[in-house]
Design an enzyme around this catalytic site. Structure first.
Site, PDB file in Angstrom:
ATOM      1  N   LYS A   1      28.341  22.552   2.717  1.00 40.00           N
ATOM      2  CA  LYS A   1      28.967  22.777   1.450  1.00 40.00           C
ATOM      3  C   LYS A   1      28.992  24.012   1.082  1.00 40.00           C
ATOM      4  O   LYS A   1      27.862  24.714   0.625  1.00 40.00           O
ATOM      5  CB  LYS A   1      28.416  21.958   0.384  1.00 40.00           C
ATOM      6  CG  LYS A   1      29.322  22.085  -0.814  1.00 40.00           C
ATOM      7  CD  LYS A   1      28.697  21.672  -2.154  1.00 40.00           C
ATOM      8  CE  LYS A   1      27.973  22.625  -2.778  1.00 40.00           C
ATOM      9  NZ  LYS A   1      28.760  23.786  -3.311  1.00 40.00           N
TER      10      LYS A   1
ATOM     11  N   CYS B   1      19.922  38.651  -1.589  1.00 35.15           N
ATOM     12  CA  CYS B   1      18.532  38.033  -1.753  1.00 35.15           C
ATOM     13  C   CYS B   1      17.767  39.276  -1.308  1.00 35.15           C
ATOM     14  O   CYS B   1      16.457  39.327  -1.836  1.00 35.15           O
ATOM     15  CB  CYS B   1      18.374  36.918  -1.143  1.00 35.15           C
ATOM     16  SG  CYS B   1      18.605  36.983   0.494  1.00 35.15           S
TER      17      CYS B   1
ATOM     18  N   GLU C   1      15.840  28.935   1.300  1.00 36.34           N
ATOM     19  CA  GLU C   1      15.813  30.388   1.277  1.00 36.34           C
ATOM     20  C   GLU C   1      16.256  30.830  -0.157  1.00 36.34           C
ATOM     21  O   GLU C   1      17.463  30.399  -0.477  1.00 36.34           O
ATOM     22  CB  GLU C   1      16.782  30.934   2.335  1.00 36.34           C
ATOM     23  CG  GLU C   1      16.344  30.664   3.599  1.00 36.34           C
ATOM     24  CD  GLU C   1      15.088  31.141   4.329  1.00 36.34           C
ATOM     25  OE1 GLU C   1      14.831  32.116   3.748  1.00 36.34           O
ATOM     26  OE2 GLU C   1      14.649  30.598   5.123  1.00 36.34           O
TER      27      GLU C   1
ATOM     28  N   GLU D   1      14.981  37.887 -11.367  1.00 30.90           N
ATOM     29  CA  GLU D   1      15.953  38.345 -10.199  1.00 30.90           C
ATOM     30  C   GLU D   1      17.311  38.266 -11.088  1.00 30.90           C
ATOM     31  O   GLU D   1      17.630  37.512 -11.870  1.00 30.90           O
ATOM     32  CB  GLU D   1      16.296  36.979  -9.373  1.00 30.90           C
ATOM     33  CG  GLU D   1      17.060  37.673  -8.309  1.00 30.90           C
ATOM     34  CD  GLU D   1      17.474  36.684  -7.030  1.00 30.90           C
ATOM     35  OE1 GLU D   1      17.712  35.500  -7.499  1.00 30.90           O
ATOM     36  OE2 GLU D   1      17.461  36.990  -5.994  1.00 30.90           O
TER      37      GLU D   1
HETATM   38  O1  TXE Z   1      23.428  29.684  -7.253  1.00 30.39           O
HETATM   39  P1  TXE Z   1      23.177  28.313  -6.956  1.00 30.39           P
HETATM   40  P2  TXE Z   1      24.168  30.181  -8.533  1.00 30.39           P
HETATM   41  C1  TXE Z   1      20.329  33.530  -7.335  1.00 30.39           C
HETATM   42  C2  TXE Z   1      20.837  34.563  -8.394  1.00 30.39           C
HETATM   43  C3  TXE Z   1      21.836  34.037  -9.071  1.00 30.39           C
HETATM   44  C4  TXE Z   1      21.081  32.532  -9.417  1.00 30.39           C
HETATM   45  C5  TXE Z   1      22.001  31.535  -9.671  1.00 30.39           C
HETATM   46  O2  TXE Z   1      19.891  35.075  -9.072  1.00 30.39           O
HETATM   47  O3  TXE Z   1      21.949  34.624 -10.263  1.00 30.39           O
HETATM   48  O4  TXE Z   1      20.778  32.525  -8.297  1.00 30.39           O
HETATM   49  O5  TXE Z   1      23.104  31.558  -8.992  1.00 30.39           O
HETATM   50  C6  TXE Z   1      24.772  24.837  -4.680  1.00 30.39           C
HETATM   51  N1  TXE Z   1      22.546  20.275  -5.507  1.00 30.39           N
HETATM   52  N2  TXE Z   1      21.159  33.415  -6.099  1.00 30.39           N
HETATM   53  O6  TXE Z   1      23.623  29.418  -9.978  1.00 30.39           O
HETATM   54  O7  TXE Z   1      23.194  27.257  -7.761  1.00 30.39           O
HETATM   55  C7  TXE Z   1      26.078  25.651  -5.227  1.00 30.39           C
HETATM   56  O8  TXE Z   1      27.011  24.671  -5.379  1.00 30.39           O
HETATM   57  C8  TXE Z   1      22.773  20.853  -4.145  1.00 30.39           C
HETATM   58  C9  TXE Z   1      20.420  33.997  -5.005  1.00 30.39           C
HETATM   59  O9  TXE Z   1      25.304  30.444  -8.600  1.00 30.39           O
HETATM   60  O10 TXE Z   1      21.731  28.175  -6.106  1.00 30.39           O
HETATM   61  C10 TXE Z   1      26.103  26.781  -4.005  1.00 30.39           C
HETATM   62  O11 TXE Z   1      26.743  26.136  -3.080  1.00 30.39           O
HETATM   63  N3  TXE Z   1      23.510  22.113  -4.073  1.00 30.39           N
HETATM   64  C11 TXE Z   1      20.596  33.414  -3.693  1.00 30.39           C
HETATM   65  C12 TXE Z   1      24.674  26.563  -3.835  1.00 30.39           C
HETATM   66  O12 TXE Z   1      23.999  25.600  -4.340  1.00 30.39           O
HETATM   67  C13 TXE Z   1      23.348  22.597  -5.554  1.00 30.39           C
HETATM   68  C14 TXE Z   1      21.979  33.649  -3.616  1.00 30.39           C
HETATM   69  C15 TXE Z   1      23.946  28.009  -4.389  1.00 30.39           C
HETATM   70  O13 TXE Z   1      24.124  27.976  -5.772  1.00 30.39           O
HETATM   71  C16 TXE Z   1      22.970  22.231  -6.679  1.00 30.39           C
HETATM   72  C17 TXE Z   1      22.918  33.041  -4.696  1.00 30.39           C
HETATM   73  C18 TXE Z   1      22.417  20.949  -6.714  1.00 30.39           C
HETATM   74  N4  TXE Z   1      21.671  20.432  -7.715  1.00 30.39           N
HETATM   75  C19 TXE Z   1      22.237  33.089  -6.073  1.00 30.39           C
HETATM   76  N5  TXE Z   1      23.184  23.043  -7.642  1.00 30.39           N
HETATM   77  C20 TXE Z   1      19.966  34.111  -2.486  1.00 30.39           C
HETATM   78  N6  TXE Z   1      19.057  33.685  -2.082  1.00 30.39           N
HETATM   79  O14 TXE Z   1      20.711  34.770  -1.735  1.00 30.39           O
HETATM   80  C21 TXE Z   1      23.769  23.987  -7.084  1.00 30.39           C
HETATM   81  N7  TXE Z   1      24.157  23.877  -5.626  1.00 30.39           N
END
Ligand code: TXE
Length: 491
Positions: A173, A282, A248, A385
């Site tokens: 996904k 990240c 990660e 972050e």
């Molecule tokens: O990411 P999410 P978000 C950090 C960064 C950002 C914050 C929020 O600080 O501002 O996270 O970003 C899926 N069950 N990073 O909210 O929610 C979602 O659909 C299963 C750091 O946009 O973590 C997407 O495919 N899946 C980071 C994926 O998780 C779920 C990169 C990431 O989204 C879910 C991105 C659930 N309950 C954001 N909820 C890095 N480590 O590089 C969401 N998703």
């Protein structure tokens, strides 16, 4: 308007319920395509397809799986320009970056794991003369692969390639915010002749499609990259099923600059580690610590260079800084800029939204590269972050002090360290709590090395052997070697 489709059992299909969400182009703020709002029905179909593909795929010769994944790599390379443009439009990143980093790396991921699996071996342990143990490593079944929006194809392929190469089948996904290149990848997988059901891509939100994957009782392996809060939620959902989980997560990475480091090299690399991909990596070095003796010179040169970065339409070749990837992320970063002022920070450059990027980008999510000083290391801006083009600069006087600063957040993903003193470099590399420590460089990646975070930056490692091990189940087989009866009677 393009309608993105799910990729299930080898077919491109709309979500069962027929619901779609708008997909926004961040440089303009306008919808430009539609993404399936899939639910548990779609995930159920994808899991069933992956399950039925598993017996043949997992027992196929590794060389056959390798051949198909190499074909996917080739097709990514042949479609480089199309994929780079799609990634740039979908994420707001400069097309130059998508062309030089994201898409080539996606092809490398497929190539690397397609060949790595051919060299993958397991251990054997001789127990004196009594037994031989060997480790049988078999694929685990259906893997759930969930990836974020900052490096969409790069990170999605980093999961798909090792999962498939080791003989698992998968339900992936992508982020609902950046689904386009995953959609294009599904078409390339069809063209490559990947058997139906081996890879399934279900689009939709985390709360619906994502949660249906992590909570699915027959998806026993979960690899997730994303925010720390989401990681905690996924851990909670997976624990009662005893799933194998790799997370990660976020980072608040220190970039430590000693006075003996040559600023000629430090400045351009620190500009990249601060602002590449609008700071949405990240691994970005969002907390810069400079030895006090060179702080003034560093700041003058660094701020001058940050101000000169070309912020503009991501599709323009000259653009160095594009748009933030979503309105939510744009608002989040702006809220931290306000917080920085409330916390007493001094904004040396940037700090504002929507600079003069006119024309079609007038309503895009642009924020100028921002440098902030004067904040305590314990401030929220220095602890949380932000994930945007925002760095803080803090002086330090001693090694002990900077190690305490570096380790003084809940995160532990990556650190950079600049010094010509080799002993100090080794000493600090050992003391800094971080999954990766770069010495005199940043984001110099080798696909063989373990990659992942400590503390709130995650659990488990990806990369090279770590990924091949993660996606396989080790089983020990112990063969007893009875004493030779003939030898016994002779004595
Ligand atoms: O990411 P999410 P978000 C950090 C960064 C950002 C914050 C929020 O600080 O501002 O996270 O970003 C899926 N069950 N990073 O909210 O929610 C979602 O659909 C299963 C750091 O946009 O973590 C997407 O495919 N899946 C980071 C994926 O998780 C779920 C990169 C990431 O989204 C879910 C991105 C659930 N309950 C954001 N909820 C890095 N480590 O590089 C969401 N998703």
């Amino acid at each position: 308007m393009t309608r993105i489709l799910n990729y299930i059992k080898g077919e491109m299909v709309p979500p069962e319920a027929g619901a779609f969400l708008p997909n926004i182009e961040p440089a303009t703020g306008a919808p430009y395509s539609e993404v399936p709002d899939s639910d548990s029905e779609d995930v159920e179909r994808a899991v069933a397809a992956a399950e039925s593909a598993f017996p043949a795929w997992s027992s196929a010769p590794a060389s056959e799986r390798s051949r198909l994944l190499l074909r996917v790599a080739e097709l990514i390379e042949q479609n480089l320009e199309r994929l780079a443009r799609a990634e740039s439009i979908d994420t707001g990143k400069p097309i130059r970056l998508a062309r030089s980093l994201d898409i080539p790396r996606a092809a490398s991921n497929f190539r690397f794991f397609a060949t790595a699996t051919l060299h993958f071996a397991s251990e054997s342990h001789a127990t004196d003369l009594r037994a031989i143990n060997y480790t049988l490593r078999r694929p685990r079944g259906v893997a759930g692969l969930i990836s974020p929006w900052n490096l969409p194809l790069y990170l999605m392929s980093w999961k798909i390639a090792p999962a498939l190469a080791t003989g698992n089948t998968a339900v992936a996904k992508p982020s609902e915010i950046t689904p386009m290149t995953a959609y294009l990848l599904s078409e390339l997988c069809r063209e490559a002749g990947l058997p139906a059901g081996v890879l399934n891509i279900v689009h939709g939100t985390g709360a619906k499609a994502g949660a249906a994957i992590t909570g699915h009782p027959r998806v026993g392996t979960i690899s997730f990259t994303g925010g720390t809060k989401t990681g905690a939620e996924i851990g909670r959902v997976c624990a009662p099923f005893f799933k194998k989980v790799a997370l990660e997560l976020g980072g608040k990475n220190p970039n430590i600059i000693f006075a003996d480091a040559g600023l000629e090299e430090v400045i351009p690399v620190s500009i990249r580690s601060s602002f590449d991909n609008q700071g949405q990596i990240c691994l970005s070095g969002s907390r810069i610590f400079v030895e006090r003796a060179i702080q003034k010179e560093f700041l003058e040169r660094f701020v001058e260079r940050a101000k000169s970065l070309v912020v503009g339409d991501p599709l323009e070749e000259s653009t160095e800084q594009g748009a933030l990837t979503s309105k939510a992320q744009f608002d989040k970063v702006l809220s931290y800029l306000q917080l920085a002022q409330r916390e007493g920070g001094r904004i040396l450059c940037g700090g504002e939204a929507r600079p003069a990027v006119g024309g079609r980008c007038a309503r895009g999510y642009f924020i100028r590269p921002t440098v902030i000083t004067g904040l305590p290391v314990s401030s929220r801006v220095n602890q949380e972050e932000i994930f945007g083009p925002v760095v803080t600069v803090t002086p330090f006087d001693s090694e002990d002090e900077v190690v305490a600063y570096a380790n003084g957040t809940p995160y532990g993903l990556a650190a950079s360290l600049w010094t010509q003193n080799l002993s100090r470099a080794h000493r600090l590399a050992e003391r800094i709590q971080s999954g990766t420590v770069w010495i005199n460089c940043w984001m110099l990646r080798d696909l063989r090395v373990p990659f992942g975070g400590m503390k709130s930056s995650g659990v488990g490692r990806e990369g090279g052997l770590e990924a091949l091990r993660f996606f396989t189940e080790p089983r020990n087989v112990c063969i007893h070697l009875p004493a030779n009866p003939a030898a016994g009677s002779a004595s």
